[in-house]
Design an enzyme around this catalytic site. Structure first.
Site, PDB file in Angstrom:
ATOM      1  N   LYS A  12       2.159   4.660   1.539  1.00 35.02           N
ATOM      2  CA  LYS A  12       2.157   5.199   2.907  1.00 35.02           C
ATOM      3  C   LYS A  12       1.721   6.654   2.835  1.00 35.02           C
ATOM      4  O   LYS A  12       2.501   7.536   2.450  1.00 35.02           O
ATOM      5  CB  LYS A  12       3.532   5.069   3.546  1.00 35.02           C
ATOM      6  CG  LYS A  12       3.504   5.475   5.014  1.00 35.02           C
ATOM      7  CD  LYS A  12       4.792   5.100   5.718  1.00 35.02           C
ATOM      8  CE  LYS A  12       4.697   5.276   7.220  1.00 35.02           C
ATOM      9  NZ  LYS A  12       4.436   6.632   7.645  1.00 35.02           N
ATOM     10  N   TYR A  71      -8.588   7.589   3.446  1.00 31.04           N
ATOM     11  CA  TYR A  71      -8.322   6.303   2.784  1.00 31.04           C
ATOM     12  C   TYR A  71      -8.131   5.242   3.861  1.00 31.04           C
ATOM     13  O   TYR A  71      -7.360   5.456   4.805  1.00 31.04           O
ATOM     14  CB  TYR A  71      -7.077   6.393   1.903  1.00 31.04           C
ATOM     15  CG  TYR A  71      -7.280   7.355   0.754  1.00 31.04           C
ATOM     16  CD1 TYR A  71      -7.877   6.948  -0.429  1.00 31.04           C
ATOM     17  CD2 TYR A  71      -6.908   8.698   0.889  1.00 31.04           C
ATOM     18  CE1 TYR A  71      -8.105   7.840  -1.466  1.00 31.04           C
ATOM     19  CE2 TYR A  71      -7.130   9.600  -0.134  1.00 31.04           C
ATOM     20  CZ  TYR A  71      -7.722   9.166  -1.307  1.00 31.04           C
ATOM     21  OH  TYR A  71      -7.950  10.061  -2.311  1.00 31.04           O
ATOM     22  N   LYS A 116      10.512   3.659   3.380  1.00 38.94           N
ATOM     23  CA  LYS A 116      10.448   5.114   3.183  1.00 38.94           C
ATOM     24  C   LYS A 116      11.127   5.538   1.885  1.00 38.94           C
ATOM     25  O   LYS A 116      12.166   4.996   1.522  1.00 38.94           O
ATOM     26  CB  LYS A 116      11.131   5.816   4.362  1.00 38.94           C
ATOM     27  CG  LYS A 116      10.381   5.727   5.675  1.00 38.94           C
ATOM     28  CD  LYS A 116       9.181   6.635   5.644  1.00 38.94           C
ATOM     29  CE  LYS A 116       8.800   7.209   6.972  1.00 38.94           C
ATOM     30  NZ  LYS A 116       9.573   8.210   7.569  1.00 38.94           N
ATOM     31  N   GLU A 138       0.834  -1.206   0.000  1.00 43.85           N
ATOM     32  CA  GLU A 138       0.000   0.000   0.000  1.00 43.85           C
ATOM     33  C   GLU A 138       0.869   1.256   0.000  1.00 43.85           C
ATOM     34  O   GLU A 138       1.999   1.204   0.494  1.00 43.85           O
ATOM     35  CB  GLU A 138      -0.858   0.028   1.286  1.00 43.85           C
ATOM     36  CG  GLU A 138      -1.669  -1.216   1.496  1.00 43.85           C
ATOM     37  CD  GLU A 138      -2.211  -1.320   2.930  1.00 43.85           C
ATOM     38  OE1 GLU A 138      -2.254  -0.291   3.640  1.00 43.85           O
ATOM     39  OE2 GLU A 138      -2.578  -2.437   3.322  1.00 43.85           O
ATOM     40  N   CYS A 176      23.060  46.572 -20.975  1.00 42.72           N
ATOM     41  CA  CYS A 176      23.444  45.537 -20.011  1.00 42.72           C
ATOM     42  C   CYS A 176      23.861  44.241 -20.724  1.00 42.72           C
ATOM     43  O   CYS A 176      23.091  43.669 -21.474  1.00 42.72           O
ATOM     44  CB  CYS A 176      22.271  45.259 -19.079  1.00 42.72           C
ATOM     45  SG  CYS A 176      22.630  44.001 -17.862  1.00 42.72           S
ATOM     46  N   ASP A 220       0.687  10.349   3.757  1.00 43.62           N
ATOM     47  CA  ASP A 220       1.259  11.268   4.723  1.00 43.62           C
ATOM     48  C   ASP A 220       0.173  12.192   5.264  1.00 43.62           C
ATOM     49  O   ASP A 220      -0.043  13.291   4.757  1.00 43.62           O
ATOM     50  CB  ASP A 220       2.372  12.073   4.040  1.00 43.62           C
ATOM     51  CG  ASP A 220       3.405  12.540   5.039  1.00 43.62           C
ATOM     52  OD1 ASP A 220       3.267  12.203   6.227  1.00 43.62           O
ATOM     53  OD2 ASP A 220       4.337  13.241   4.634  1.00 43.62           O
ATOM     54  N   CYS A 245      25.784  45.435 -14.990  1.00 45.68           N
ATOM     55  CA  CYS A 245      26.171  46.648 -15.729  1.00 45.68           C
ATOM     56  C   CYS A 245      26.118  47.917 -14.885  1.00 45.68           C
ATOM     57  O   CYS A 245      26.398  49.000 -15.380  1.00 45.68           O
ATOM     58  CB  CYS A 245      25.284  46.813 -16.961  1.00 45.68           C
ATOM     59  SG  CYS A 245      23.610  47.325 -16.558  1.00 45.68           S
ATOM     60  N   CYS A 270      22.498  47.297 -10.910  1.00 54.26           N
ATOM     61  CA  CYS A 270      22.581  45.992 -11.561  1.00 54.26           C
ATOM     62  C   CYS A 270      23.969  45.387 -11.327  1.00 54.26           C
ATOM     63  O   CYS A 270      24.976  46.049 -11.589  1.00 54.26           O
ATOM     64  CB  CYS A 270      22.307  46.149 -13.050  1.00 54.26           C
ATOM     65  SG  CYS A 270      22.676  44.668 -13.997  1.00 54.26           S
ATOM     66  N   CYS A 294      16.768  45.386 -14.121  1.00 51.38           N
ATOM     67  CA  CYS A 294      17.869  46.269 -14.474  1.00 51.38           C
ATOM     68  C   CYS A 294      17.357  47.194 -15.565  1.00 51.38           C
ATOM     69  O   CYS A 294      16.680  46.764 -16.499  1.00 51.38           O
ATOM     70  CB  CYS A 294      19.027  45.434 -14.995  1.00 51.38           C
ATOM     71  SG  CYS A 294      20.194  46.435 -15.926  1.00 51.38           S
TER      72      CYS A 294
HETATM   73  S1  IVH Z   1      -0.760   0.484   8.937  1.00 52.02           S
HETATM   74  C1  IVH Z   1      -0.548  -1.731  12.699  1.00 52.02           C
HETATM   75  N1  IVH Z   1      -0.887   1.405   6.483  1.00 52.02           N
HETATM   76  O1  IVH Z   1       1.785   5.513   9.036  1.00 52.02           O
HETATM   77  C2  IVH Z   1      -0.126  -0.910  11.543  1.00 52.02           C
HETATM   78  N2  IVH Z   1      -0.264   2.900   8.201  1.00 52.02           N
HETATM   79  O2  IVH Z   1       4.125   5.122  10.656  1.00 52.02           O
HETATM   80  C3  IVH Z   1      -0.605   0.460  11.626  1.00 52.02           C
HETATM   81  N3  IVH Z   1       0.124   5.199   7.410  1.00 52.02           N
HETATM   82  O3  IVH Z   1       0.106   5.570  12.106  1.00 52.02           O
HETATM   83  C4  IVH Z   1      -0.479   1.297  10.459  1.00 52.02           C
HETATM   84  N4  IVH Z   1      -0.317   4.831   5.298  1.00 52.02           N
HETATM   85  O4  IVH Z   1      -0.814   7.005  10.205  1.00 52.02           O
HETATM   86  C5  IVH Z   1      -0.623   1.702   7.761  1.00 52.02           C
HETATM   87  N5  IVH Z   1      -1.083   2.102   4.268  1.00 52.02           N
HETATM   88  C6  IVH Z   1      -0.813   2.373   5.535  1.00 52.02           C
HETATM   89  C7  IVH Z   1      -0.467   3.671   5.944  1.00 52.02           C
HETATM   90  C8  IVH Z   1      -0.182   3.886   7.295  1.00 52.02           C
HETATM   91  C9  IVH Z   1       0.015   5.742   6.190  1.00 52.02           C
HETATM   92  C10 IVH Z   1       0.517   5.925   8.615  1.00 52.02           C
HETATM   93  C11 IVH Z   1      -0.400   5.732   9.794  1.00 52.02           C
HETATM   94  C12 IVH Z   1       0.441   5.120  10.844  1.00 52.02           C
HETATM   95  C13 IVH Z   1       1.803   5.557  10.425  1.00 52.02           C
HETATM   96  C14 IVH Z   1       2.864   4.636  10.964  1.00 52.02           C
END
Ligand code: IVH
Length: 670
Positions: free
Chosen positions: A116, A224, A315, A114, A432, A118, A411, A408, A426
């Site tokens: 991650k 999501y 990451k 999945e 220039c 932010d 020049c 400038c 300028c």
């Molecule tokens: S699973 C038991 N899945 O990342 C596992 N977390 O660094 C719990 N996050 O607190 C988290 N995308 O806020 C999971 N696809 C994803 C995520 C995700 C973002 C965030 C979430 C979590 C933090 C952990």
């Protein structure tokens, strides 16, 4: 007496707690995520090498921030945990090997993979399919009740749809502010001189932790799902991936990027493909997450302190890093625009080392509130020019104000900064060196001097070879100087010399246009020529006289007058005339017959029924002069609303004053 190692650990913990408070509690981090990750990693390293020094209150043993007193507390029956991190494929490989060993399997492990997201972790509780409570993660055990705010998020269903909905179902996922919404929010904030958000995650967090949900409602947030918490009286598939798709069937939002992959190869492929897509996704992500798909295996793997063993985040390289602004250099562009360029302590960000970044203009410096010596955040998305996005509040004794130059740097002509215009330029125009090529190309262009065969490439060559420095030098070029140039030859060289000779016969308006005076386009050049009739008259005109010309307002008048005040420009003009550039004498148009001929008007204050420019154009079309300032030569002052000093001056000089209604009557009487 604590050892020096203990001291280091205590210092790191103190630092992390300080940053946690800024990040989680105040939604306003004062360091980049990358810097934060480094401090955490350092502490983890010390602790893993010296486990006897781990204490339960170490930030490595806790999940998030404190719970704000203002919100009702929510107990997470099943704790909301965090994720471990890997930063490289080696670390990923270690993670998978460890997991396979623990699960005592030699088969490739299947992962639900999945993005991650932010944003901010949220728990949604549905009772009999009805959303009854929403909470933040808080410290993982106790969160904040944000039901009132969550209900304003459009993609979160208040009611689940479909079959076999469990009696109690807790869904976990991330609330984010989509990037487009974040950018437009910050733009609006900037216009209102309000402080924007540092990044989309802070924007999401700051928007959700509002006591007044009408504020949250105005912030475009999205949710999501990525997991399940509490489940009572209901059944779910035995695969994490299938569970997520079951949630989708019940109406919960799921990222399009959720997939299933096996082994290290599958996970690395996924990582690469999401990294490629990163900048085209609607929301910001900082990596991917790999989760063992089989729920049975998840249970077998279990948890360590604050994170599951069956999942990890991989990451992405940081797109934001912090560094020091060492100095500011001022560059002169091809059109004379002066751009401040930040010289930075080199920093590795988004895959490259950055040591310079544009600061754009004075307004941007003001917006960033940045001084030399400050710690700044540098952002670099893929294929995007590095940007300084914010200044961090790190104290530094040697901060120095950024001073814009007056002259400038190339020049030494004066730098013009017109009020309300962000860009300083300028004024060296034809002189220039930084603007030379652009100025000569413009001079030669079709609508200006129309010199055939003198395109961009040839101008570049001529300047680079040192054959010309300004437009007047063109007319001293000799065929034998041109022939040796790249892709030129005898025929082209002769043609160019002929074109130069032919171009000398021009018109005053084309000549004025060819000088490249700022804001003087074809129409204005023509108006100037028709009004003043001779080049000398244009050169002599002051800003007031210039404003008598159709379509010439204060700004254009300033540019024109400024251009002709510069000795270098006059030198080039004289050289052009000496070289034989000429135009036919223009005959004055008969203006005497117009009803307001010979009368001078001054418009002041705000007009309600028409725009100031329209009023000016109407008066001019009747033969009147419209001047920008009141003098003894003024015949009438038209005073709109809130007229100020010009009205006072007119009263002092006993000049007749008419109001807008009288002006309308006057204009309609012809
Ligand atoms: S699973 C038991 N899945 O990342 C596992 N977390 O660094 C719990 N996050 O607190 C988290 N995308 O806020 C999971 N696809 C994803 C995520 C995700 C973002 C965030 C979430 C979590 C933090 C952990």
């Amino acid at each position: 007496m604590p050892s020096s190692l203990e001291n280091k650990i205590l210092k790191l913990r103190e630092q992390i707690n300080h940053h946690n408070s800024h990040y989680y509690t105040h939604d306003n981090p004062i360091i980049t995520d990358a810097e934060y990750d480094r401090i955490i990693q350092q502490l983890k390293q010390f602790e893993s090498e010296n486990p006897e020094l781990i204490t339960p209150d170490s930030p490595t043993q806790k999940v998030g921030g404190e719970v704000l007193a203002a919100f009702t507390k929510v107990n997470h029956e099943i704790p909301m945990l965090s994720l471990g991190n890997v930063f490289s494929s080696d670390e990923l490989s270690d993670f998978i090997t460890r997991l396979s060993n623990r699960l005592e399997t030699s088969q490739e492990l299947l992962f639900c993979v999945e993005p991650k997201l932010d944003g901010l972790a949220i728990s949604l509780l549905y009772e009999k399919g009805v959303l009854v409570r929403a909470a933040t993660r808080g410290d993982g055990k106790i969160g904040e009740d944000v039901t009132h705010n969550i209900k304003t998020i459009k993609n979160i269903p208040q009611l689940l749809k479909g079959k076999n909905i469990p009696e109690t179902l807790e869904i976990r996922g991330e609330v984010v502010m989509p990037i487009a919404a974040f950018n437009s929010y910050n733009k609006k904030a900037e216009k209102k001189s309000e402080k924007g958000f540092a990044n989309p995650r802070n924007a999401a967090a700051g928007s959700l932790r509002q006591l007044d949900s009408s504020i949250t409602a105005k912030r475009p947030l999205a949710f999501y799902s990525y997991g399940i918490g509490l489940l009572i009286n209901g059944t779910l598939p035995n695969s994490h991936y299938q569970r997520l798709f079951q949630l989708k069937k019940w109406g919960l939002p799921l990222s399009h990027e959720v997939e299933r992959k096996s082994g290290i190869e599958g996970c690395t492929d996924y990582y690469q493909s999401i990294l490629q897509k990163r900048d085209s996704l609607a929301y910001e992500i900082d990596g991917v997450v790999y989760k063992i798909d089989d729920i049975e295996l998840q249970n077998q793997a279990g948890f360590i302190s604050r994170a599951p063993r069956w999942a990890t985040a991989h990451k992405f390289p940081a797109q934001e890093e912090q560094t020091i602004l060492l100095n500011v250099e001022f560059q002169v562009g091809r059109t004379g625009a002066i751009t401040p360029v930040a010289l930075l302590e080199p920093v590795f960000v988004g895959g490259v080392t950055i040591s310079r970044a544009s600061l754009h203009n004075q307004d941007e410096i003001k917006r960033l509130g940045v001084k030399i010596g400050d710690t700044v955040v540098v952002k670099r998305a893929a294929d995007v020019i590095p940007q300084i996005t914010r200044t961090l509040p790190v104290k530094n004794a040697q901060q120095k104000e950024i001073i814009f130059p007056i002259l400038c740097p190339v020049c030494e002509s004066e730098i013009e900064r017109i009020e309300d215009e962000a860009i300083a330029r300028c004024s060296g125009g034809l002189y220039c060196p930084a603007q030379r090529k652009e100025a000569i190309q413009y001079f030669a262009s079709r609508k200006a001097m129309n010199i055939d065969g003198l395109g961009e490439k040839v101008v570049e060559l001529l300047v680079d070879e040192g054959l010309i420095n300004n437009p007047a030098d063109l007319f001293s070029l000799k065929t034998n100087q041109l022939i040796p140039l790249e892709r030129m030859g005898t025929k082209k060289a002769e043609n160019l010399i002929n074109a130069l000779i032919n171009s000398k016969q021009t018109t005053l308006s084309k000549f004025l246009l060819s000088l490249g005076i700022r804001e003087v386009g074809e129409a204005t050049a023509k108006n100037l020529a028709e009004y003043f009739l001779t080049l000398d008259a244009v050169i002599q005109a002051d800003t007031e006289a210039l404003q008598d010309v159709d379509d010439v307002g204060v700004i254009v008048a300033k540019h024109v007058s400024y251009f002709f005040r510069l000795p270098h420009n006059i030198e080039v003009i004289e050289a052009l005339i000496d070289a034989g550039v000429n135009w036919p004498v223009i005959k004055a148009k008969e203006k005497q017959s117009l009803p307001l001929a010979g009368k001078t008007y001054v418009l002041t204050g705000t007009l309600q029924q028409m725009k100031r420019n329209d009023a000016k154009a109407s008066l001019q079309s009747l033969g009147a002069k419209v001047s920008g300032s009141v003098s003894a030569k003024t015949d009438y002052v038209v005073a709109g609303e809130s007229a100020g000093s010009k009205l006072t001056k007119a009263q002092d000089l006993n000049i007749p004053i008419i109001d807008e209604n009288e002006l309308v009557t006057l204009l309609s009487s012809f």
